[in-house]
Design a protein around this motif. Structure first.
Motif, PDB file in Angstrom:
ATOM      1  N   PHE A  57      13.741  -6.092  10.123  1.00 48.08           N
ATOM      2  CA  PHE A  57      13.537  -6.211   8.677  1.00 48.08           C
ATOM      3  C   PHE A  57      13.908  -7.534   8.240  1.00 48.08           C
ATOM      4  O   PHE A  57      13.332  -8.358   7.455  1.00 48.08           O
ATOM      5  N   SER A  58      15.469  -7.516   8.669  1.00 44.61           N
ATOM      6  CA  SER A  58      16.175  -8.700   8.228  1.00 44.61           C
ATOM      7  C   SER A  58      15.531 -10.030   8.831  1.00 44.61           C
ATOM      8  O   SER A  58      15.663 -11.130   8.155  1.00 44.61           O
ATOM      9  N   GLU A  59      14.748  -9.909   9.986  1.00 47.04           N
ATOM     10  CA  GLU A  59      14.028 -10.898  10.711  1.00 47.04           C
ATOM     11  C   GLU A  59      12.609 -11.376   9.913  1.00 47.04           C
ATOM     12  O   GLU A  59      11.988 -12.212  10.457  1.00 47.04           O
ATOM     13  N   GLY A  60      12.398 -10.514   9.047  1.00 42.20           N
ATOM     14  CA  GLY A  60      11.199 -10.776   8.294  1.00 42.20           C
ATOM     15  C   GLY A  60      10.037 -10.170   9.110  1.00 42.20           C
ATOM     16  O   GLY A  60       8.709 -10.570   8.865  1.00 42.20           O
ATOM     17  N   LEU A  61      10.279  -9.104   9.903  1.00 44.54           N
ATOM     18  CA  LEU A  61       9.155  -8.800  10.993  1.00 44.54           C
ATOM     19  C   LEU A  61       8.454  -7.567  10.496  1.00 44.54           C
ATOM     20  O   LEU A  61       7.378  -7.033  10.957  1.00 44.54           O
ATOM     21  N   ILE A  62       9.153  -6.835   9.228  1.00 40.29           N
ATOM     22  CA  ILE A  62       8.446  -5.690   8.816  1.00 40.29           C
ATOM     23  C   ILE A  62       7.965  -6.043   7.495  1.00 40.29           C
ATOM     24  O   ILE A  62       8.572  -6.408   6.724  1.00 40.29           O
ATOM     25  N   ASP A  63       6.795  -5.244   7.287  1.00 39.83           N
ATOM     26  CA  ASP A  63       6.002  -5.359   5.846  1.00 39.83           C
ATOM     27  C   ASP A  63       6.084  -3.969   5.529  1.00 39.83           C
ATOM     28  O   ASP A  63       5.492  -2.656   6.225  1.00 39.83           O
ATOM     29  N   GLN A  64       6.714  -3.856   4.286  1.00 35.25           N
ATOM     30  CA  GLN A  64       6.728  -2.352   3.779  1.00 35.25           C
ATOM     31  C   GLN A  64       6.303  -2.343   2.269  1.00 35.25           C
ATOM     32  O   GLN A  64       6.921  -2.924   1.588  1.00 35.25           O
ATOM     33  N   PRO A  65       5.216  -1.859   2.170  1.00 37.65           N
ATOM     34  CA  PRO A  65       4.742  -1.811   0.558  1.00 37.65           C
ATOM     35  C   PRO A  65       5.705  -1.203  -0.089  1.00 37.65           C
ATOM     36  O   PRO A  65       6.335  -0.201   0.352  1.00 37.65           O
ATOM     37  N   GLU A  66       5.672  -1.320  -1.513  1.00 35.69           N
ATOM     38  CA  GLU A  66       6.479  -0.583  -2.640  1.00 35.69           C
ATOM     39  C   GLU A  66       6.187   0.814  -2.381  1.00 35.69           C
ATOM     40  O   GLU A  66       4.852   1.270  -2.070  1.00 35.69           O
ATOM     41  N   PRO A  67       7.009   1.832  -2.171  1.00 28.71           N
ATOM     42  CA  PRO A  67       7.039   3.272  -2.272  1.00 28.71           C
ATOM     43  C   PRO A  67       6.237   3.761  -3.249  1.00 28.71           C
ATOM     44  O   PRO A  67       6.009   3.311  -4.420  1.00 28.71           O
ATOM     45  N   MET A  68       5.384   4.854  -3.110  1.00 26.22           N
ATOM     46  CA  MET A  68       4.699   5.657  -4.170  1.00 26.22           C
ATOM     47  C   MET A  68       5.486   6.640  -4.535  1.00 26.22           C
ATOM     48  O   MET A  68       6.137   7.118  -3.919  1.00 26.22           O
ATOM     49  N   GLN A  69       5.539   6.964  -5.908  1.00 26.97           N
ATOM     50  CA  GLN A  69       6.178   8.168  -6.570  1.00 26.97           C
ATOM     51  C   GLN A  69       5.387   8.999  -7.429  1.00 26.97           C
ATOM     52  O   GLN A  69       4.839   8.486  -8.357  1.00 26.97           O
ATOM     53  N   MET A  70       5.352  10.328  -6.974  1.00 26.82           N
ATOM     54  CA  MET A  70       4.693  11.192  -8.063  1.00 26.82           C
ATOM     55  C   MET A  70       5.633  12.317  -8.683  1.00 26.82           C
ATOM     56  O   MET A  70       6.447  12.798  -7.897  1.00 26.82           O
ATOM     57  N   LEU A  71       6.033  12.611  -9.976  1.00 25.28           N
ATOM     58  CA  LEU A  71       6.652  13.452 -10.349  1.00 25.28           C
ATOM     59  C   LEU A  71       5.913  14.584 -11.014  1.00 25.28           C
ATOM     60  O   LEU A  71       4.643  14.563 -11.477  1.00 25.28           O
ATOM     61  N   PHE A  72       6.263  15.880 -10.840  1.00 23.32           N
ATOM     62  CA  PHE A  72       5.873  17.067 -10.985  1.00 23.32           C
ATOM     63  C   PHE A  72       6.707  17.830 -12.328  1.00 23.32           C
ATOM     64  O   PHE A  72       7.973  17.866 -12.019  1.00 23.32           O
ATOM     65  N   LYS A  73       6.441  17.829 -13.354  1.00 22.34           N
ATOM     66  CA  LYS A  73       7.086  18.248 -14.391  1.00 22.34           C
ATOM     67  C   LYS A  73       6.369  19.808 -15.010  1.00 22.34           C
ATOM     68  O   LYS A  73       5.066  19.809 -15.124  1.00 22.34           O
ATOM     69  N   GLU A  74       7.347  20.460 -15.646  1.00 23.46           N
ATOM     70  CA  GLU A  74       6.935  21.491 -16.576  1.00 23.46           C
ATOM     71  C   GLU A  74       6.327  21.095 -17.892  1.00 23.46           C
ATOM     72  O   GLU A  74       6.517  19.943 -17.921  1.00 23.46           O
ATOM     73  N   ASP A  75       5.934  21.986 -18.484  1.00 32.22           N
ATOM     74  CA  ASP A  75       5.165  21.744 -19.739  1.00 32.22           C
ATOM     75  C   ASP A  75       6.319  21.195 -20.817  1.00 32.22           C
ATOM     76  O   ASP A  75       5.727  20.125 -21.643  1.00 32.22           O
ATOM     77  N   ASP A  76       7.564  21.495 -20.743  1.00 33.35           N
ATOM     78  CA  ASP A  76       8.466  21.046 -21.290  1.00 33.35           C
ATOM     79  C   ASP A  76       9.183  19.792 -20.849  1.00 33.35           C
ATOM     80  O   ASP A  76      10.240  19.338 -21.479  1.00 33.35           O
TER      81      ASP A  76
END
Lengths: 321, 321
Positions: free
Chosen positions: B29-48
């Motif tokens: 990664f430090s050598e610029g050999l890895i490409d990692q897109p922005e992670p995805m996040q999904m949150l699950f919430k109660e009605d409150d």
């Protein structure tokens, strides 16, 4: 977790149901019930920088829905040379209650084809046309086939005109559409000819240069732009956006970043906020927009996780898990 | 596509190999050999509005590497009440040549545990300590177990001090660490006691309030902050960042958005660019930073797709596909 193959998936999905659930998903999105994170994109390049593959990940959850989905779609263009399909993909269905995997839909990208064409059918239907209207298709790949199938079936059309770079592919697609759906399908020799013959036009190519220019268009036409879904792709000349009466995007931010609409905005041809939302239109929130009297109208589709959630849920609801 | 279960995966991964491949991934990664897109996040919430689950998707590709990965990790906190594990996940390994799925690692989150603890071990090792040094652990969950296992093994330590909100859980973790690894593990009654006893501290809780405050710390301590990996979580008081001699982040942007470092930056306690990169440190690019003479040093870990790629490749390379 159940593993479902493409062969098991196909019989579970009918065209009318696919269009219906995708419409419901757009309407739910319009109501703010769907959360879809920014899609992920990975590009695969040769040492000389040439792109040979891409992989997109989309995801969506819906309030009070039993499942959420993560969809992986890959397109690797060198595959056909070694006898493999260029497009592949799978859909992971997870429980919204427990976060545990429910099903892996090994659809090989088939569900993406269907949900994309379902959006095309909904977008095409915004323009009221006569039953003898002609659907023009630019492109001859599998998505061209599915757009033709779903749009003609949804709108009750029988006439199709096709143009692709490879004339034999246009002929083959027309033969298939005639044999499978009884359509009167005519291969044409230019985008101009197709546009002039058509009331509705759908573009489904991976082009990086505009294929449809203002001078190609008749006085009145409704365009559904499907092909351009990542930066660098462009099918519709930006001047067409400048002169369009109505511009619709499936997802404003995504079309700005990845679609033909974004190309037109960056070219200074159209204001960043000139579009209206397809989900809002389908939810009846833009009754002031009269597609029937408008001359040039445009829908830019880039594909949403909400569509994947809808189509995957249709499959899972038809399974006995 | 081969489906590999957790039972098949576990024997293929040794602790030293896991640490080694994760180190290689950071250096790549430090050598610029890895490409990692922005992670995805999904949150699950109660009605409150109360959060009951989250799902993260991470992905990475590496130049000239045969695979790329998409990793799904879900944490649904109500599961334990119905006898299901809170954490779950799976790793999809795809071919970088064809984009086709190669293997589905149904590891149920196990590989995430290992690659996270491997990063912890690499981060802990930045501080040279004597063999009789004590590793402090705040938290008693499964990641606390794995951090203790990998850090003590990697650094050759034998002494551990543990604090968790539930004292019986601290006692149980200490018993397990003693039985499984022969460690001298002592449950303690406060974070303060653990900090005072320790040379290296690792925090592995889902806390949303700072657990470690400046007054808890001895003159010299090396902190590895693992728990805070999404907005709203916070384990380390921002004042500690203000007075730290060296601050390291596994991924600058991600720690700014999701980690304790970002909390400290937003609190105005530390400059946005005050951190150095763990991948760069591991690649030998920060030899000017002397961890041995520094008093308070901090590593903020939020987890990278590169680690998932490394650990999944370790598994797949050991399979006969």
């Amino acid at each position: 977790m159940q593993i479902i193959t493409r062969e098991e998936i196909v019989p579970l999905v009918s065209i009318p149901m696919a269009i219906s659930v995708v419409k419901d998903a757009f309407m739910a999105f319009s109501e703010g019930l769907i959360d879809q994170p920014e899609p992920m994109q990975m590009l695969f390049k040769e040492d000389d920088g040439q792109l040979f593959g891409d992989c997109h990940v989309k995801a969506a959850q819906q309030k009070d829905h039993p499942y959420f989905v993560i969809k992986v779609a890959a397109g690797f263009y060198r595959n056909t040379a070694i006898g493999l399909p260029a497009n592949n993909g799978l859909l992971l269905v997870m429980s919204s209650e427990t976060g545990h995997p429910v099903a892996l839909l090994k659809d090989e990208g088939w569900l993406t084809q269907i949900r994309t064409a379902a959006a095309g059918a909904l977008a095409a239907a915004l323009k009221p046309v006569a039953p003898d209207a002609c659907l023009g298709i630019i492109g001859t790949g599998s998505q061209a086939y599915w757009q033709a199938a779903l749009i003609t079936q949804h709108l009750g059309l029988t006439k199709v005109a096709v143009f692709g770079r490879d004339h034999s592919a246009s002929v083959a697609l027309c033969d298939t559409l005639h044999q499978e759906f009884g359509l009167t399908a005519t291969p044409m020799s230019s985008a101009y000819e197709v546009c002039q013959a058509s009331n509705i036009l759908v573009t489904v190519t991976p082009s990086s240069e505009p294929l449809i220019k203002p001078e190609d268009l008749p006085d009145e036409i409704h365009i559904v732009a499907v092909g351009a879904d990542s930066p660098g792709k462009n099918e519709i000349a930006s001047e067409i956006f400048k002169n369009a009466d109505i511009m619709v995007t499936d997802n404003h931010e995504q079309c700005l970043a990845h679609g033909d609409f974004g190309v037109a905005v960056r070219a200074g041809m159209v204001a960043k906020d000139a579009d209206i939302s397809l989900p809002d239109v389908l939810a009846g929130k833009h009754s002031e927009m009269d597609f029937s009297t408008a001359k040039w109208t445009l829908v830019d589709l880039t594909g949403m996780g909400a569509q994947d959630l809808a189509i995957a849920s249709l499959v899972v609801d038809n399974l006995t898990l």
